[in-house]
Structures are given as C-alpha cells and as structure tokens.
Design a protein around this motif. Structure first.
Motif, mmCIF file in Angstrom:
data_model
loop_
_atom_site.group_PDB
_atom_site.id
_atom_site.type_symbol
_atom_site.label_atom_id
_atom_site.label_comp_id
_atom_site.label_asym_id
_atom_site.label_seq_id
_atom_site.Cartn_x
_atom_site.Cartn_y
_atom_site.Cartn_z
ATOM 1 N N THR A 1 0.852 -1.182 0.000
ATOM 2 C CA THR A 1 0.000 0.000 0.000
ATOM 3 C C THR A 1 0.889 1.232 0.000
ATOM 4 O OG1 THR A 1 -1.631 -1.204 1.303
ATOM 5 C CG2 THR A 1 -1.869 1.178 1.197
ATOM 6 N N THR A 2 0.752 2.029 -1.041
ATOM 7 C CA THR A 2 1.620 3.204 -1.190
ATOM 8 C C THR A 2 0.877 4.507 -0.971
ATOM 9 O OG1 THR A 2 1.192 3.224 -3.570
ATOM 10 C CG2 THR A 2 3.129 2.002 -2.796
ATOM 11 N N SER A 3 -0.425 4.472 -0.906
ATOM 12 C CA SER A 3 -1.193 5.695 -0.680
ATOM 13 C C SER A 3 -2.470 5.360 0.090
ATOM 14 C CB SER A 3 -1.549 6.380 -2.002
ATOM 15 O OG SER A 3 -2.397 5.542 -2.769
ATOM 16 N N LEU A 4 -3.056 6.397 0.635
ATOM 17 C CA LEU A 4 -4.212 6.223 1.513
ATOM 18 C C LEU A 4 -5.187 7.353 1.248
ATOM 19 C CD1 LEU A 4 -4.737 4.119 3.778
ATOM 20 C CD2 LEU A 4 -3.968 5.847 5.394
ATOM 21 N N ARG A 5 -6.404 7.039 0.939
ATOM 22 C CA ARG A 5 -7.410 8.062 0.663
ATOM 23 C C ARG A 5 -8.407 8.139 1.806
ATOM 24 N NH1 ARG A 5 -9.083 7.703 -5.752
ATOM 25 N NH2 ARG A 5 -6.959 7.754 -6.603
ATOM 26 N N VAL A 6 -8.725 9.346 2.199
ATOM 27 C CA VAL A 6 -9.732 9.575 3.251
ATOM 28 C C VAL A 6 -10.648 10.690 2.788
ATOM 29 C CG1 VAL A 6 -8.282 8.795 5.161
ATOM 30 C CG2 VAL A 6 -8.248 11.190 4.497
ATOM 31 N N SER A 7 -11.826 10.700 3.353
ATOM 32 C CA SER A 7 -12.836 11.679 2.976
ATOM 33 C C SER A 7 -12.840 12.838 3.961
ATOM 34 C CB SER A 7 -14.221 11.017 2.943
ATOM 35 O OG SER A 7 -15.227 11.981 2.712
ATOM 36 N N LEU A 8 -13.153 14.011 3.449
ATOM 37 C CA LEU A 8 -13.324 15.197 4.288
ATOM 38 C C LEU A 8 -14.786 15.429 4.629
ATOM 39 C CD1 LEU A 8 -10.794 17.672 2.622
ATOM 40 C CD2 LEU A 8 -10.427 16.103 4.535
ATOM 41 N N LEU A 9 -15.636 14.452 4.350
ATOM 42 C CA LEU A 9 -17.056 14.513 4.698
ATOM 43 C C LEU A 9 -17.302 13.698 5.960
ATOM 44 C CD1 LEU A 9 -18.750 14.037 1.197
ATOM 45 C CD2 LEU A 9 -18.161 16.182 2.353
ATOM 46 N N ILE B 1 -8.962 13.491 0.034
ATOM 47 C CA ILE B 1 -7.520 13.695 -0.079
ATOM 48 C C ILE B 1 -6.825 12.340 -0.102
ATOM 49 C CG2 ILE B 1 -7.532 15.953 1.061
ATOM 50 C CD1 ILE B 1 -6.569 14.486 3.595
ATOM 51 N N GLN B 2 -5.545 12.401 -0.488
ATOM 52 C CA GLN B 2 -4.736 11.183 -0.526
ATOM 53 C C GLN B 2 -3.443 11.418 0.242
ATOM 54 O OE1 GLN B 2 -4.377 8.926 -4.258
ATOM 55 N NE2 GLN B 2 -2.151 8.975 -3.988
ATOM 56 N N PHE B 3 -3.134 10.492 1.165
ATOM 57 C CA PHE B 3 -1.903 10.563 1.952
ATOM 58 C C PHE B 3 -0.820 9.716 1.286
ATOM 59 C CE2 PHE B 3 -4.968 11.486 5.431
ATOM 60 C CZ PHE B 3 -4.470 12.719 5.793
ATOM 61 N N MET B 4 0.423 10.212 1.363
ATOM 62 C CA MET B 4 1.563 9.503 0.813
ATOM 63 C C MET B 4 2.371 8.853 1.936
ATOM 64 S SD MET B 4 0.913 10.090 -2.241
ATOM 65 C CE MET B 4 0.084 11.260 -3.329
ATOM 66 N N GLU B 5 3.388 8.068 1.520
ATOM 67 C CA GLU B 5 4.179 7.312 2.481
ATOM 68 C C GLU B 5 4.942 8.207 3.454
ATOM 69 O OE1 GLU B 5 6.474 3.948 1.017
ATOM 70 O OE2 GLU B 5 5.441 4.135 -0.903
ATOM 71 N N TRP C 1 0.273 14.941 1.750
ATOM 72 C CA TRP C 1 -1.062 14.684 1.205
ATOM 73 C C TRP C 1 -1.293 15.540 -0.024
ATOM 74 C CZ3 TRP C 1 -4.531 18.736 0.850
ATOM 75 C CH2 TRP C 1 -4.193 19.901 1.574
ATOM 76 N N CYS C 2 -2.270 15.154 -0.826
ATOM 77 C CA CYS C 2 -2.654 15.935 -1.996
ATOM 78 C C CYS C 2 -4.156 15.800 -2.197
ATOM 79 C CB CYS C 2 -1.909 15.462 -3.248
ATOM 80 S SG CYS C 2 -2.255 13.753 -3.702
#
Length: 394
Positions: free
Chosen positions: A284-292, A363-367, A371-372
């Motif tokens: 797993t190289t990235s992680l996506r989470v919601s701002l809702l 958004i997406q978190f990196m290692e 984030w982006c």
C-alpha cells in the motif's frame, strides 16, 4: 418474740401475725400496687424462674413497662410490632461518569437494595434532604433553558446499577421497577421493543430526573419508596445526586479547551499504515480519506476521533455530540467501536487540511505523511459511479 411471749400480753399474737404477713405476703401484689412499689423501692428485677415469658415479651403490658431496661430492648419490642427495617449497606460501588451531567453533591451514596424478606417483590425506603444552598441552586436554574415548561439545568438525579465493585458501573434498572417520590409515582423511561420475539421488553438504562417530584425545601425531607423483583445471585444499588445538565455546545467548548492534537501524531500513524509489510504481497503506497462526516455526509467542521480508534478517518465533533445528547451511545460512526467523550481528540492534521483545501472533499496521503487533494472525474460524477479506492481507509 421471746420477750413478747414472756409478757403474755394479748397484743403479742396480733403483732406477730402483722410482722409475718409483711415478710411473707399470702397473695402476689395486684397491678394497682405496682406503681407504688416502683416509686418506693425501685424497679423490679427481671424474672428468671422457669415458665416466665422471654425478656421484652411479657403478656402483661403493665409488667413489661416496669422491667429494667437492657441494651437491645427497644429493637426486641419493635419486632413485636413488625419486622425491623434492614440496615442499608454501602459497598464501594462507583457509578460511571456521564458526560452530559456534572455532579455537584451526593445526596444518597450508592446503597444496596437489600432483600428484607423471602418474597419475590421487594420494597425499600430512603430519605434525603436538600440544603438551603442546594434548593437555591435548583430554583435559579429553571430559567436557563429557554422555552422549557418545568425543566431545571440543576437536577436531582436518581440512578440504579448492579451492585458490583470491580469497575465503575453503568446505569442498570432492576426488573419490574416502580419508584415513588414523596408518595407520587415517578415516571420511568418507556420499554424498548424486544430485539427478538419472545424476549422480555427492557427499559433503556439511563438516569432518572426526579426534580419535578422533589420537595424543593430545606426543612422538609424527601422520601423514596422503591419496589422491584429480586433475582437470585444478583443485587442492585441505588444512589441520588445533585447534578448540572450540560448541552452539546458546552461539551464542544470543553473539547476545544483540551486543545488540538499535534499533527505529527497523525503523520506518524500514516507512515505506520503505509510501511511496506515484507510478508504481504500487496504494498500500500497511498491512503485516501474523505473530508465529509460519515454522520451527516457534510464537510467536516471540527474533525475528531477517539484515541482508541486505529483509523485516520474523522467525524464531526459537533454533530457527534448532538446525536449523543439525544441518544447517548458513544459509538464511533467509522468503526462502530466505543468512542467515549473523554477519549475524543481534535485532529490537528485534518484541521490544517480543511483550512488549506476548500475545493475538494477527498484527499490522498503519501508514504512520507504528505497529502494531496483528489478530484473526481466529471464522467464519473455524471454517471453516478463510485470510484474504487485502494488502501486501508478505502
């Protein structure tokens, strides 16, 4: 006597009989003589001969009144008129703290609802009194709730729980409970629908506000009469408190006052989740989470989660507190685990993201913890398709 016999006086036999009768009366004294005897010669000794009734259970009320007192005599006489009241037991029971109530005073400490008879239905009596200061606190709190009919923010609160001392106890009602406060039946929470057919309906376990039935007076005490069904091997405890009811807004202010957790805590959690596991085939190289917020499906305003949760996804603290104010479950809407108020924290990293990223809801978190922002493609938005996310949070 020899002198009297020697004188041969006719009054000698009369004198002898009079002395003999005084020393050895033929008949026992009548009850009418007892007061005179008690006044002149002191109290009578306790009967010790065989055939007499036990102490304190004489068949003659007059005789019982003149028996000398002894320790415990009053309790034995009370038994003659009825069963003596069972002395209350005060084990080291601690009630679990309720976030929406601040305890001012303990009016009745946790007391065991002891079984006094072998009957199935039990009854216990309690009393408590309010001080002038407590009465004034209650009366002046009535106007603090706008539009309320007869509600007070400072209340007299009745709580029940299991008689267990191993840990703080949650509210738990005894079966078939009825409570009277100052002779009036106290309304209790209504029964919940049974979870399955054939199951007995149960009340929601919560404290009971008895302020409307309490005597708000410092001179007249309040009485409690509790009826319940006894259970084999299980006992209950009762307690009464003077509390202040808090609102969701007040709890949110307290949560803000605790401060915002350092963003580095969340960054460390991200790196831990994205660290490659050598035994895993999928990296797993990235992680996506919601701002809702998962509760209201609206953008987060106060991002928070419990310290006991292992996920990064936050929920809105204001909405979470409002929902628990109506129905306190304190369950995380993300992982369905317990998320009590004392374990809530405001995530500093999400606060930074929400302030700097206003045009996206994901958004997406990196290692490395960076984030982006992520934007959905127009064609997927138009067709209503849900994008497939890779990663733990997705």
């Amino acid at each position: 006597l020899s002198c009297l016999e020697g004188s041969r006086s006719p009054s000698a036999p009369m004198k002898i009989k009079e002395l003999y009768r005084r020393r050895f009366p033929r008949k026992p004294l009548a009850p009418s003589h007892l007061p005179m005897l008690h006044t002149q010669a002191g109290p009578l000794p306790a009967p010790t001969t065989e055939g007499q009734l036990p102490y304190g259970h004489s068949s003659s009320p007059m005789a019982a009144a003149f028996l000398p007192p002894r320790p415990g005599a009053k309790q034995e006489v009370d038994v003659e008129h009825g069963t003596p009241p069972v002395q209350p037991l005060h084990p080291d029971v601690t009630m679990k703290r309720l976030p929406f109530y601040h305890v001012y005073d303990e009016l009745i400490r946790p007391t065991t609802l002891a079984s006094s008879t072998s009957q199935r239905f039990e009854e216990a009596h309690f009393t408590f009194a309010l001080t002038p200061q407590q009465v004034q606190q209650i009366l002046t709190s009535r106007d603090l709730l706008p539009g309320a009919k007869c509600d007070y923010t400072i209340q007299v609160q009745l709580r029940f729980c299991l008689c267990e001392t191993s840990c703080p106890q949650e509210d738990h009602f005894p079966p078939n409970l009825f409570v009277k406060v100052n002779g009036k039946l106290c309304p209790l929470p209504g029964y919940l629908p049974p979870s399955k057919s054939g199951a007995e309906p149960k009340r929601p376990n919560c404290p009971v506000n008895i302020t409307p039935l309490a005597r708000l007076s410092a001179t007249v005490p309040n009485s409690l009469v509790v009826n319940w069904s006894s259970e084999l091997g299980r006992s209950y405890s009762l307690s009464v408190y003077l509390v202040k009811q808090l609102t969701a807004v007040a709890l949110l202010q307290k949560l803000r006052a605790k401060g915002i957790r350092n963003p580095d805590h969340s960054r460390a959690l991200i790196k831990e989740k994205l660290t490659a596991d050598p035994d895993s085939e999928i990296a797993t190289t990235s992680l996506r989470v919601s701002l809702l917020c998962p509760l209201g499906k609206m953008r987060l305003r106060v991002p928070c989660r419990a310290t006991t949760c292992s996920h990064l996804q936050c929920f809105d603290a204001a909405l979470y507190l409002q929902m628990n104010e109506k129905k306190p479950t304190w369950t995380c809407p993300v992982c369905d685990q317990k998320a009590p108020y004392d374990d809530l924290i405001i995530d500093g990293l999400f606060v930074e993201i929400l302030n700097s990223c206003t045009d996206c809801d994901e958004i997406q978190f990196m290692e490395d913890g960076s984030w982006c922002p992520m934007k959905l493609k127009k064609e997927k938005q138009e067709t209503g398709q849900t994008p497939v996310f890779s990663g733990i949070e997705g």
